[in-house]
Write a protein that holds these residues in place. Structure first.
Motif, mmCIF file in Angstrom:
data_model
loop_
_atom_site.group_PDB
_atom_site.id
_atom_site.type_symbol
_atom_site.label_atom_id
_atom_site.label_comp_id
_atom_site.label_asym_id
_atom_site.label_seq_id
_atom_site.Cartn_x
_atom_site.Cartn_y
_atom_site.Cartn_z
ATOM 1 N N CYS A 77 0.842 -1.195 0.000
ATOM 2 C CA CYS A 77 0.000 0.000 0.000
ATOM 3 C C CYS A 77 0.885 1.255 0.000
ATOM 4 O O CYS A 77 1.805 1.361 0.821
ATOM 5 C CB CYS A 77 -0.930 -0.002 1.210
ATOM 6 S SG CYS A 77 -1.988 -1.477 1.298
ATOM 7 N N SER A 144 -7.551 -6.238 12.451
ATOM 8 C CA SER A 144 -7.760 -5.606 11.156
ATOM 9 C C SER A 144 -6.847 -6.303 10.156
ATOM 10 O O SER A 144 -5.640 -6.411 10.385
ATOM 11 C CB SER A 144 -7.436 -4.111 11.219
ATOM 12 O OG SER A 144 -7.641 -3.511 9.956
ATOM 13 N N SER A 170 -10.013 -4.802 5.398
ATOM 14 C CA SER A 170 -9.714 -3.601 4.616
ATOM 15 C C SER A 170 -9.725 -3.929 3.128
ATOM 16 O O SER A 170 -8.863 -4.659 2.641
ATOM 17 C CB SER A 170 -8.343 -3.035 5.027
ATOM 18 O OG SER A 170 -8.354 -2.639 6.376
ATOM 19 N N ASP A 172 -10.628 -1.660 -0.339
ATOM 20 C CA ASP A 172 -11.007 -0.334 -0.826
ATOM 21 C C ASP A 172 -11.488 -0.375 -2.269
ATOM 22 O O ASP A 172 -10.858 0.164 -3.182
ATOM 23 C CB ASP A 172 -9.825 0.630 -0.692
ATOM 24 C CG ASP A 172 -9.214 0.555 0.689
ATOM 25 O OD1 ASP A 172 -9.974 0.562 1.670
ATOM 26 O OD2 ASP A 172 -7.977 0.467 0.794
ATOM 27 N N TYR A 182 -5.175 0.805 -4.426
ATOM 28 C CA TYR A 182 -4.446 1.130 -3.197
ATOM 29 C C TYR A 182 -3.874 -0.116 -2.535
ATOM 30 O O TYR A 182 -2.701 -0.147 -2.170
ATOM 31 C CB TYR A 182 -5.351 1.872 -2.214
ATOM 32 C CG TYR A 182 -4.623 2.253 -0.945
ATOM 33 C CD1 TYR A 182 -3.710 3.309 -0.953
ATOM 34 C CD2 TYR A 182 -4.808 1.548 0.232
ATOM 35 C CE1 TYR A 182 -2.999 3.649 0.192
ATOM 36 C CE2 TYR A 182 -4.110 1.879 1.387
ATOM 37 C CZ TYR A 182 -3.206 2.925 1.365
ATOM 38 O OH TYR A 182 -2.502 3.248 2.496
ATOM 39 N N ARG A 183 -4.683 -1.170 -2.393
ATOM 40 C CA ARG A 183 -4.217 -2.425 -1.780
ATOM 41 C C ARG A 183 -3.435 -3.224 -2.828
ATOM 42 O O ARG A 183 -3.896 -4.240 -3.339
ATOM 43 C CB ARG A 183 -5.398 -3.243 -1.248
ATOM 44 C CG ARG A 183 -6.284 -2.490 -0.280
ATOM 45 C CD ARG A 183 -5.683 -2.335 1.079
ATOM 46 N NE ARG A 183 -6.431 -1.357 1.875
ATOM 47 C CZ ARG A 183 -6.119 -0.991 3.106
ATOM 48 N NH1 ARG A 183 -5.062 -1.505 3.700
ATOM 49 N NH2 ARG A 183 -6.841 -0.106 3.751
ATOM 50 N N ARG A 215 -14.103 -2.521 5.799
ATOM 51 C CA ARG A 215 -13.585 -1.151 5.862
ATOM 52 C C ARG A 215 -13.211 -0.692 4.458
ATOM 53 O O ARG A 215 -12.289 -1.226 3.841
ATOM 54 C CB ARG A 215 -12.394 -1.062 6.798
ATOM 55 C CG ARG A 215 -11.752 0.317 6.847
ATOM 56 C CD ARG A 215 -10.767 0.438 7.990
ATOM 57 N NE ARG A 215 -11.466 0.510 9.269
ATOM 58 C CZ ARG A 215 -10.857 0.393 10.454
ATOM 59 N NH1 ARG A 215 -9.555 0.178 10.501
ATOM 60 N NH2 ARG A 215 -11.548 0.474 11.560
ATOM 61 N N LEU A 217 -12.002 2.463 2.448
ATOM 62 C CA LEU A 217 -11.464 3.825 2.405
ATOM 63 C C LEU A 217 -11.856 4.460 1.074
ATOM 64 O O LEU A 217 -11.618 3.878 0.014
ATOM 65 C CB LEU A 217 -9.940 3.805 2.554
ATOM 66 C CG LEU A 217 -9.380 3.230 3.864
ATOM 67 C CD1 LEU A 217 -7.862 3.332 3.859
ATOM 68 C CD2 LEU A 217 -9.977 3.931 5.073
ATOM 69 N N PHE A 219 -11.687 6.865 -2.004
ATOM 70 C CA PHE A 219 -10.808 7.659 -2.855
ATOM 71 C C PHE A 219 -11.608 8.081 -4.094
ATOM 72 O O PHE A 219 -12.713 7.573 -4.330
ATOM 73 C CB PHE A 219 -9.591 6.841 -3.309
ATOM 74 C CG PHE A 219 -8.706 6.353 -2.205
ATOM 75 C CD1 PHE A 219 -7.640 7.126 -1.755
ATOM 76 C CD2 PHE A 219 -8.913 5.104 -1.624
ATOM 77 C CE1 PHE A 219 -6.798 6.670 -0.751
ATOM 78 C CE2 PHE A 219 -8.076 4.637 -0.618
ATOM 79 C CZ PHE A 219 -7.022 5.432 -0.177
ATOM 80 N N GLU A 223 -15.032 5.975 -5.322
ATOM 81 C CA GLU A 223 -16.233 6.537 -4.710
ATOM 82 C C GLU A 223 -17.509 6.171 -5.480
ATOM 83 O O GLU A 223 -18.609 6.120 -4.894
ATOM 84 C CB GLU A 223 -16.120 8.054 -4.577
ATOM 85 C CG GLU A 223 -15.985 8.799 -5.881
ATOM 86 C CD GLU A 223 -15.809 10.308 -5.672
ATOM 87 O OE1 GLU A 223 -15.836 10.732 -4.495
ATOM 88 O OE2 GLU A 223 -15.635 11.044 -6.648
#
Length: 230
Positions: A77, A144, A170, A172, A182-183, A215, A217, A219, A223
């Protein structure tokens, strides 16, 4: 209308509100630790009294702990020091003896424990032993994870039996295209499959925990998938 706006309006509907309310109640129930010895509550009172007084000398034992099970992670990440390999410490996994000493010292006073910080905790082969030791002390525990690795049914059952209260996953994005932005090095399909198997095994074992949280996140690149994820 953007996806975020549609998701917000959907969340405002009475049916959605009731679902969210039930979810919150379920999560509170899952994270509430079992009753602890009287000294734990006396220590809780002392800790809050010292906080209110802004005491410069602290006598109370900790109420919550963060125990990093490992500083190793298989993902890369771009905003994480571990993912960027910027750590100035050798990579290693925590051992049972160290955690047992910690529990012997403060376990009777701690109410909540997070088994994560700068690494992927499920890569530590002793993680379920850590959680089980915390559960014996009636400590509510949370992990997590990126959950992006092969995790067979027996290991999932072991995670459920350990007494883990909450698993935060997590991820995303709601598609292969966005989740890996991202991941990096993550496997979207594998993460979804792991979550599905965990929920199925929980039901088969008649367990309400761990409470599973996705979760996400937000971006610019993901979105538009908020509504799909919810």
């Amino acid at each position: 209308m953007c996806a975020a706006t549609r998701a917000h309006r959907a969340a405002a509907s009475p049916v959605s509100f009731l679902k969210r309310l039930r979810s919150i109640a379920h999560r509170i129930d899952a994270l509430t630790p079992e009753p602890k010895p009287l000294r734990a509550y006396l220590n809780w009172g002392r800790a809050n009294w010292e906080m209110l007084r802004r005491s410069g000398r602290i006598a109370a034992r900790p109420l919550k702990l963060t125990f990093d099970a490992t500083n190793v992670c298989q993902l890369r990440c771009p905003l994480c020091p571990t993912g960027l390999q910027l750590q100035d410490k050798p990579t290693q996994h925590a051992d049972i003896a160290t955690f047992q000493r910690l529990m012997d010292e403060v376990g009777d006073y701690v109410f909540q424990l997070d088994f994560f910080n700068w690494g992927e905790p499920l890569l530590n082969k002793h993680i379920t032993d850590f959680v089980a030791l915390a559960s014996e002390r009636r400590i509510s525990s949370t992990i997590s994870s990126n959950f992006s690795f092969q995790y067979d049914d027996e290991r999932l059952r072991s995670l459920i039996r350990s007494g883990l209260n909450q698993l935060i996953v997590s991820l995303d994005g709601a598609s292969v295209e966005t989740a890996g932005t991202y991941r990096r090095r993550g496997d979207f399909d594998l993460v979804i499959e792991n979550m599905r198997r965990l929920v199925r095994l929980k039901r088969e074992m008649g367990s309400s925990t761990p409470y599973v949280v996705w979760r996400f996140l937000v971006f610019r690149f993901n979105e538009h998938e908020l509504a799909r994820a919810t």
